[in-house]
Design a protein around this motif. Structure first.
Motif, short mmCIF file in Angstrom:
data_model
loop_
_atom_site.label_atom_id
_atom_site.label_comp_id
_atom_site.label_asym_id
_atom_site.label_seq_id
_atom_site.Cartn_x
_atom_site.Cartn_y
_atom_site.Cartn_z
N ARG A 33 -49.06 64.15 112.28
CA ARG A 33 -49.16 65.58 112.57
C ARG A 33 -49.11 66.39 111.28
NH1 ARG A 33 -45.07 68.43 116.79
NH2 ARG A 33 -45.66 66.55 117.94
N GLU A 34 -48.18 66.03 110.40
CA GLU A 34 -48.06 66.73 109.13
C GLU A 34 -49.35 66.64 108.32
OE1 GLU A 34 -44.67 64.91 107.39
OE2 GLU A 34 -43.24 65.89 108.73
N PHE A 37 -52.29 68.84 109.96
CA PHE A 37 -52.21 70.27 109.71
C PHE A 37 -52.41 70.60 108.24
CE2 PHE A 37 -50.18 70.54 113.94
CZ PHE A 37 -50.90 71.61 114.44
N ARG A 41 -55.16 73.25 106.92
CA ARG A 41 -54.82 74.40 106.07
C ARG A 41 -55.69 74.46 104.82
NH1 ARG A 41 -49.51 72.87 107.50
NH2 ARG A 41 -49.24 71.79 105.50
N VAL A 67 -53.68 78.14 111.33
CA VAL A 67 -52.70 77.20 110.78
C VAL A 67 -52.06 77.69 109.48
CG1 VAL A 67 -53.80 75.21 111.87
CG2 VAL A 67 -54.51 75.91 109.56
N SER A 345 -47.26 74.77 111.70
CA SER A 345 -48.09 74.58 110.52
C SER A 345 -47.87 75.70 109.50
CB SER A 345 -49.56 74.53 110.92
OG SER A 345 -50.40 74.48 109.78
N ASP A 349 -46.78 75.87 104.95
CA ASP A 349 -47.89 76.32 104.11
C ASP A 349 -47.45 76.37 102.65
OD1 ASP A 349 -50.02 77.61 102.88
OD2 ASP A 349 -50.38 78.94 104.57
#
Length: 426
Positions: A33-34, A37, A41, A67, A345, A349
């Motif tokens: 998942r990390e 996203f 981004r 995101v 997300s 950032d």
């Protein structure tokens, strides 16, 4: 939407491999998942996805996946263009009409109706009012840790600790009798965990739609029965205040009161529960951060709590529908399209947070959107949530300093970043 352990897959290496509407994506390991996203981004403009397939609604034409932190802020600040009320904010496909009776709360509304309801209920959630509950929160947290020490290690931290404090505080605020705590807990699990087979079995006769509507109806009936009594026999609880409130000639209807209660027990209970659970998991994973907090429990609490909320991001997303053509941060949005703001997300950032995947209890500033973005829909209960998380960890760190979490069992959901069960040892 039955969850199964997905087969081993190669790591995600390109945006083309990412599909946020594929239910299997939300069953992948957190590392996947990390990475997904992070890839999204890196794009200059949001990716447009087809909508997820659900049993209770017909998917629409798709959505922009928002995101990046700057885009979440920009959209949150334009509620006139990005609507919460056209089809609902808490689900990607439009909310079916039959759901609005129970889940059509102010989180799924636009002004002026949203402003009217928030004006009536917000007086119960000012910092001054939250201060009045300080002693109640301390007493409740102390009793929970008393019971934890009596039970001993090996228990489920979620059900025995993290879930109990927000559930008790919300129910006590509303005037819900203790005998109904479990009833409220179980129904809120169904509402936010309907896609997880632990809460709505795959072979359920009524299915997800029936389970959601039944849970909503039962919670609404509970509060409306209490409200009918408190209208004639008011006490000092929130139900009495709300059912008898008359602010500039405005009062809540029974349907509005029921929907607000569902919002309160679901948002105020489930999200704080998950922040506390994620907090113990993070402290166990990063023992040097725990040691720093132990050295100055009260002094570091404010920044530690914000960092827990940032990394936990209990609510993955909120949805908006575009009401008119607009260009924002270089992206063209057209009337009728949907934009889904992924807070989880945005809180990772790199353009905003240095080394964003690192758990740093001294991080400052920390402009996370774990309580939502700026604007009229910022979390009404943020003050209360911060207070509960602070008091719970003060009790744990001072009285059970060696407590550690085992492997978390995660909720299968694209909406809530939840931990269902978390073994603990101390």
């Amino acid at each position: 939407m039955t969850v199964e352990t997905p087969p081993e897959r190669p790591p995600l290496t390109s945006v083309d491999q990412v599909n946020l509407s594929d239910w299997d994506f939300w069953a992948r390991p957190m590392a996947d998942r990390e990475r997904a996203f992070a890839l999204l981004r890196e794009r200059e403009t949001p990716v447009f996805f087809a909508e997820p397939v659900v049993t209770y609604a017909t998917p629409g034409e798709g959505y922009h996946a928002i995101v990046r932190h700057a885009d979440v802020l920009a959209i949150s600040r334009r509620p006139d263009v990005f609507s919460s009320g056209q089809g609902g904010a808490t689900n990607i496909p439009d909310m079916p009409p039959e759901f609005t009776e129970y889940f059509g709360s102010m989180i799924n509304m636009d002004d002026p109706r949203h402003a009217r309801l928030r004006r009536i209920v917000s007086r119960a959630f000012t910092p001054k009012m939250i201060q009045k509950f300080e002693d109640d929160v301390r007493v409740a947290a102390a009793k929970i840790v008393d019971d934890l020490l009596e039970t001993g290690p090996g228990c489920d931290f979620v059900t025995e600790v993290a879930a109990r404090l927000p559930l008790k505080i919300i129910c006590d605020m509303m005037g819900i009798p203790e005998r109904d705590y479990r009833f409220v807990f179980d129904r809120s699990n169904i509402i936010l965990g309907a896609s997880d087979t632990e809460y709505v079995p795959a072979d359920s006769v009524d299915g997800i739609v029936g389970a959601l509507l039944t849970a909503g109806m039962e919670l609404q009936q509970l509060v409306q029965d209490l409200a009918a009594h408190r209208e004639a026999n008011p006490t000092g609880d929130l139900i009495s205040s709300l059912v008898n409130a008359n602010i500039d000639g405005e009062r809540l209807t029974m349907q509005e009161l029921g929907s607000f209660f569902i919002l309160l027990v679901v948002a105020g209970n489930e999200t704080t529960r998950n922040a506390i659970s994620h907090g113990l998991h993070l402290l166990t994973r990063e023992p040097e951060q725990k040691a720093r907090w132990l050295a100055d429990v009260d002094g570091l609490a404010p920044t530690a709590v914000e960092e827990i909320v940032r990394l936990a991001s209990p609510v993955n997303y909120m949805r908006r529908k575009v009401t008119q053509d607009i260009e924002l941060n270089g992206t063209r949005y057209r009337a009728g399209e949907k934009a889904v703001m992924f807070y989880w997300s945005a809180n990772r950032d790199r353009a905003v947070f240095a080394d964003p995947d690192r758990f740093d209890i001294t991080r400052h500033p920390n402009p996370h959107v774990g309580f939502g973005g700026p604007g009229p829909h910022f979390c009404l209960g943020a003050h209360l949530a911060r207070r509960e998380i602070t008091v719970m960890f003060r009790e744990l760190l001072t009285r059970v300093p060696r407590i550690e979490a085992g492997r978390p069992e995660r909720l299968f959901s694209n909406f809530i970043n939840g931990i269902k069960h978390l073994p603990c040892d101390f």
